[in-house]
Design a protein around this motif. Structure first.
Motif, PDB file in Angstrom:
ATOM      1  N   ILE A  57       0.803  -1.217   0.000  1.00  0.00           N
ATOM      2  CA  ILE A  57       0.000   0.000   0.000  1.00  0.00           C
ATOM      3  C   ILE A  57       0.838   1.270   0.000  1.00  0.00           C
ATOM      4  O   ILE A  57       0.302   2.355  -0.183  1.00  0.00           O
ATOM      5  CB  ILE A  57      -1.013   0.021   1.168  1.00  0.00           C
ATOM      6  CG1 ILE A  57      -0.309   0.006   2.524  1.00  0.00           C
ATOM      7  CG2 ILE A  57      -1.999  -1.131   1.035  1.00  0.00           C
ATOM      8  CD1 ILE A  57      -1.243   0.245   3.702  1.00  0.00           C
ATOM      9  N   GLY A  58       2.137   1.150   0.211  1.00  0.00           N
ATOM     10  CA  GLY A  58       2.972   2.343   0.193  1.00  0.00           C
ATOM     11  C   GLY A  58       4.375   2.091   0.704  1.00  0.00           C
ATOM     12  O   GLY A  58       4.782   0.956   0.927  1.00  0.00           O
ATOM     13  N   THR A  59       5.086   3.193   0.878  1.00  0.00           N
ATOM     14  CA  THR A  59       6.474   3.184   1.330  1.00  0.00           C
ATOM     15  C   THR A  59       6.615   4.189   2.460  1.00  0.00           C
ATOM     16  O   THR A  59       6.079   5.304   2.377  1.00  0.00           O
ATOM     17  CB  THR A  59       7.407   3.599   0.175  1.00  0.00           C
ATOM     18  OG1 THR A  59       7.181   2.727  -0.928  1.00  0.00           O
ATOM     19  CG2 THR A  59       8.864   3.522   0.583  1.00  0.00           C
ATOM     20  N   ILE A  60       7.333   3.818   3.519  1.00  0.00           N
ATOM     21  CA  ILE A  60       7.550   4.751   4.626  1.00  0.00           C
ATOM     22  C   ILE A  60       8.507   5.848   4.168  1.00  0.00           C
ATOM     23  O   ILE A  60       9.633   5.573   3.766  1.00  0.00           O
ATOM     24  CB  ILE A  60       8.077   4.033   5.881  1.00  0.00           C
ATOM     25  CG1 ILE A  60       7.023   3.049   6.395  1.00  0.00           C
ATOM     26  CG2 ILE A  60       8.460   5.064   6.967  1.00  0.00           C
ATOM     27  CD1 ILE A  60       7.463   2.223   7.583  1.00  0.00           C
ATOM     28  N   GLU A  61       8.031   7.067   4.240  1.00  0.00           N
ATOM     29  CA  GLU A  61       8.804   8.234   3.850  1.00  0.00           C
ATOM     30  C   GLU A  61       9.601   8.774   5.042  1.00  0.00           C
ATOM     31  O   GLU A  61      10.743   9.179   4.903  1.00  0.00           O
ATOM     32  CB  GLU A  61       7.861   9.311   3.305  1.00  0.00           C
ATOM     33  CG  GLU A  61       8.548  10.477   2.663  1.00  0.00           C
ATOM     34  CD  GLU A  61       9.270  10.117   1.371  1.00  0.00           C
ATOM     35  OE1 GLU A  61      10.250  10.824   1.060  1.00  0.00           O
ATOM     36  OE2 GLU A  61       8.899   9.143   0.697  1.00  0.00           O
ATOM     37  N   GLU A  62       8.976   8.787   6.213  1.00  0.00           N
ATOM     38  CA  GLU A  62       9.636   9.258   7.430  1.00  0.00           C
ATOM     39  C   GLU A  62       8.858   8.772   8.636  1.00  0.00           C
ATOM     40  O   GLU A  62       7.737   8.296   8.505  1.00  0.00           O
ATOM     41  CB  GLU A  62       9.734  10.791   7.446  1.00  0.00           C
ATOM     42  CG  GLU A  62       8.401  11.500   7.418  1.00  0.00           C
ATOM     43  CD  GLU A  62       8.541  13.009   7.285  1.00  0.00           C
ATOM     44  OE1 GLU A  62       9.607  13.556   7.574  1.00  0.00           O
ATOM     45  OE2 GLU A  62       7.548  13.639   6.881  1.00  0.00           O
TER      46      GLU A  62
END
Length: 129
Positions: A34-39
């Motif tokens: 569902i996504g990628t950890i940005e911070e």
């Protein structure tokens, strides 16, 4: 952001660098990425990780969005070398929008936790400890 995820997280270790968390994939229910950890966002007074800001959607960097997921809604999967959550892509897309003032608003934080149906980090000192 970390770009090389190969062997970035050592199995069996209980500590992880924020550099290794940034860029990690997040998988929702049904093994859908569902996504990628940005911070990550840290409660500097309480000393807890409060949120992972997840980057999702778009194509070739155009039209991407960021939304925070409460850290307590994530778990690390050693075999996958990624994070898992029960949050769906639709929940992520429909979560309260993030802006420069969001993390200073207790109303926004409460709505975010209610949206994901997870207990707020500030209501239970044992969360993320």
């Amino acid at each position: 952001m970390s770009t090389d995820r190969t062997d970035s997280i050592t199995p069996g270790r209980k500590l992880i660098s924020s550099d290794d968390v940034e860029g990690a994939y997040v998988y929702g229910s049904g093994d859908e990425r569902i996504g990628t950890i940005e911070e990550i966002m840290i409660d500097c007074v309480g000393g807890r990780v409060a949120y992972a800001v997840v980057d999702f959607g778009g194509f070739l960097g155009i039209g991407r969005s960021e939304r925070p997921i409460p850290w307590s809604a994530l778990s690390y999967d050693e075999d996958l070398d990624a994070f898992r959550t029960n949050i769906t892509k639709e929940q992520l897309e429909n979560s309260p929008p993030l802006d420069d003032d969001s993390f200073a608003s207790t109303d926004w934080e409460s709505r975010t936790h209610e949206h994901y149906t997870v207990q707020p980090y500030w209501s239970n000192p044992s969360i993320n400890r």
